[in-house]
Design an enzyme around this catalytic site. Structure first.
Site, PDB file in Angstrom:
ATOM      1  N   TYR A   1      -5.386  11.283   0.563  1.00 43.64           N
ATOM      2  CA  TYR A   1      -5.930   9.978   0.193  1.00 43.64           C
ATOM      3  C   TYR A   1      -6.971   9.521   1.217  1.00 43.64           C
ATOM      4  O   TYR A   1      -8.093   9.132   0.864  1.00 43.64           O
ATOM      5  CB  TYR A   1      -4.799   8.962   0.080  1.00 43.64           C
ATOM      6  CG  TYR A   1      -5.264   7.535  -0.087  1.00 43.64           C
ATOM      7  CD1 TYR A   1      -5.895   7.121  -1.257  1.00 43.64           C
ATOM      8  CD2 TYR A   1      -5.066   6.588   0.919  1.00 43.64           C
ATOM      9  CE1 TYR A   1      -6.322   5.816  -1.416  1.00 43.64           C
ATOM     10  CE2 TYR A   1      -5.488   5.284   0.768  1.00 43.64           C
ATOM     11  CZ  TYR A   1      -6.119   4.897  -0.395  1.00 43.64           C
ATOM     12  OH  TYR A   1      -6.552   3.610  -0.538  1.00 43.64           O
TER      13      TYR A   1
ATOM     14  N   TRP B   1      -2.881  -2.519   3.362  1.00 46.71           N
ATOM     15  CA  TRP B   1      -1.645  -3.162   2.895  1.00 46.71           C
ATOM     16  C   TRP B   1      -1.924  -4.211   1.809  1.00 46.71           C
ATOM     17  O   TRP B   1      -1.452  -5.345   1.854  1.00 46.71           O
ATOM     18  CB  TRP B   1      -0.925  -3.828   4.075  1.00 46.71           C
ATOM     19  CG  TRP B   1      -0.411  -2.923   5.146  1.00 46.71           C
ATOM     20  CD1 TRP B   1      -0.873  -1.680   5.477  1.00 46.71           C
ATOM     21  CD2 TRP B   1       0.666  -3.201   6.057  1.00 46.71           C
ATOM     22  NE1 TRP B   1      -0.160  -1.175   6.535  1.00 46.71           N
ATOM     23  CE2 TRP B   1       0.790  -2.082   6.916  1.00 46.71           C
ATOM     24  CE3 TRP B   1       1.526  -4.284   6.235  1.00 46.71           C
ATOM     25  CZ2 TRP B   1       1.739  -2.015   7.924  1.00 46.71           C
ATOM     26  CZ3 TRP B   1       2.472  -4.220   7.243  1.00 46.71           C
ATOM     27  CH2 TRP B   1       2.576  -3.097   8.076  1.00 46.71           C
TER      28      TRP B   1
ATOM     29  N   THR C   1      -4.961   5.541  -5.817  1.00 44.24           N
ATOM     30  CA  THR C   1      -4.256   4.938  -4.687  1.00 44.24           C
ATOM     31  C   THR C   1      -2.797   5.385  -4.557  1.00 44.24           C
ATOM     32  O   THR C   1      -2.080   4.870  -3.695  1.00 44.24           O
ATOM     33  CB  THR C   1      -4.283   3.397  -4.802  1.00 44.24           C
ATOM     34  OG1 THR C   1      -3.702   3.006  -6.056  1.00 44.24           O
ATOM     35  CG2 THR C   1      -5.710   2.878  -4.712  1.00 44.24           C
TER      36      THR C   1
ATOM     37  N   LYS D   1     -11.052   9.133   0.585  1.00 43.32           N
ATOM     38  CA  LYS D   1     -11.664   7.802   0.717  1.00 43.32           C
ATOM     39  C   LYS D   1     -12.788   7.824   1.752  1.00 43.32           C
ATOM     40  O   LYS D   1     -13.829   7.183   1.565  1.00 43.32           O
ATOM     41  CB  LYS D   1     -10.612   6.759   1.070  1.00 43.32           C
ATOM     42  CG  LYS D   1      -9.658   6.415  -0.062  1.00 43.32           C
ATOM     43  CD  LYS D   1     -10.363   5.747  -1.248  1.00 43.32           C
ATOM     44  CE  LYS D   1     -10.750   4.319  -0.937  1.00 43.32           C
ATOM     45  NZ  LYS D   1     -11.386   3.662  -2.132  1.00 43.32           N
TER      46      LYS D   1
ATOM     47  N   ASP E   1      -7.729   1.660   5.525  1.00 38.08           N
ATOM     48  CA  ASP E   1      -7.344   1.953   6.908  1.00 38.08           C
ATOM     49  C   ASP E   1      -6.922   3.404   7.079  1.00 38.08           C
ATOM     50  O   ASP E   1      -6.846   3.906   8.209  1.00 38.08           O
ATOM     51  CB  ASP E   1      -6.191   1.038   7.336  1.00 38.08           C
ATOM     52  CG  ASP E   1      -4.954   1.200   6.454  1.00 38.08           C
ATOM     53  OD1 ASP E   1      -5.100   1.094   5.224  1.00 38.08           O
ATOM     54  OD2 ASP E   1      -3.850   1.425   6.984  1.00 38.08           O
TER      55      ASP E   1
END
Length: 283
Positions: A126, A151, A63, A130, A103
């Site tokens: 990223y 978030w 992440t 994903k 997102d």
């Protein structure tokens, strides 16, 4: 059921462990890299078979969004290959997989909340890894549920809330981006939603989850300081162009949660209520 939780030392993994006590009808195998290397296909298959795993919640991921732009191989291994390994292993058992996604699979150019069927267009390493992880999981396991979130923060681990609290107490002034819009997600609320899915039956497909409401990072920082009682730090708004980063962030990443709310009959808390609950644990 025997349920495997990966990434148990992370924000979401820790919150899930707390909620396991409320669902003692299942047996949980809480793992992180020390207990199970999910990038090792054979290790994953052995673990799933040896422990008769019925379902997997994959909270593990790479992440570090900016570092991912350089560490592409490791990022792809954790975010793309590993979900495929988990999915293939649980498919052999006839079980289910909940894959947590992001997102960042969108480019952030929408002007209305993203629904699950909107075209994906990631613009970072990223985000691309994903998205590929979603696709690998769905390809390898017919009973895969994807939950995209945004978030994320918690009383565990490193996150924006804890950083703003720390910096607010150390500095007299901070600059925070005001032209990136989204919704914070308290990891505990996401964990509650995951248990709702497990309890009512994991359904295949893509779902969106965040808290309710819409704010900018700047507004979020201001709220964190107000709730935490930090008054001696001036927070000023910054344009994204004033704070360049290696990875491109979505300017708009509000997620529409209608599908998961209607499917599982859940109510999602407003972001500020959840923020107050989290800061109450940190104060």
């Amino acid at each position: 059921m025997n349920i495997l939780i990966t990434g148990c030392n992370g924000q979401l993994g820790n919150e899930i462990q707390l909620l396991e006590q409320q669902h003692p009808e299942h047996t949980y195998f809480n793992t992180d890299v020390q207990e199970l290397d999910i990038t090792d296909r054979h290790a994953v298959e052995r673990f799933v078979i040896d422990n008769a795993i019925d379902g997997i919640v994959n909270c593990a991921a790479y992440t570090a969004v900016d570092k991912a732009e350089e560490n592409t191989q490791l990022c792809a291994l954790l975010n793309t290959a590993a979900p495929g390994f988990l999915a293939a292993a649980i498919e052999k058992r006839g079980g289910w997989l909940i894959q947590v996604s992001t997102d960042y699979v969108f480019d952030g150019t929408n002007h209305r909340p993203y629904v699950e069927s909107d075209p994906v267009c990631p613009n970072s390493v990223y985000g691309r890894t994903k998205l590929a992880g979603e696709q690998e999981a769905q390809r390898a396991c017919r009973h895969t549920m994807i939950i995209r979130t945004a978030w994320l923060y918690s009383s565990f681990g490193n996150n924006f809330v804890k950083t703003m609290m720390r910096l607010g107490r150390e500095k007299t002034e901070l600059g925070v981006i005001f032209d990136q819009i989204g919704t914070p997600t308290y990891a505990r609320d996401l964990a509650v939603a995951i248990f709702a899915a497990i309890s009512k039956g994991v359904k295949t497909g893509v779902y969106h989850f965040s808290n309710e409401g819409v704010i900018s990072w700047y507004d979020f920082a201001k709220a964190i300081h107000r709730i935490a009682g930090i008054r001696d730090c001036h927070v000023r708004p910054l344009h994204t162009s004033e704070y360049p980063t290696p990875a491109t962030r979505p300017h708009y990443s509000v997620l529409d949660k209608t599908k998961i709310k209607e499917t599982y009959g859940i109510e999602i808390p407003y972001w500020e209520e959840s923020l107050e609950a989290c800061i109450g644990l940190l104060a």
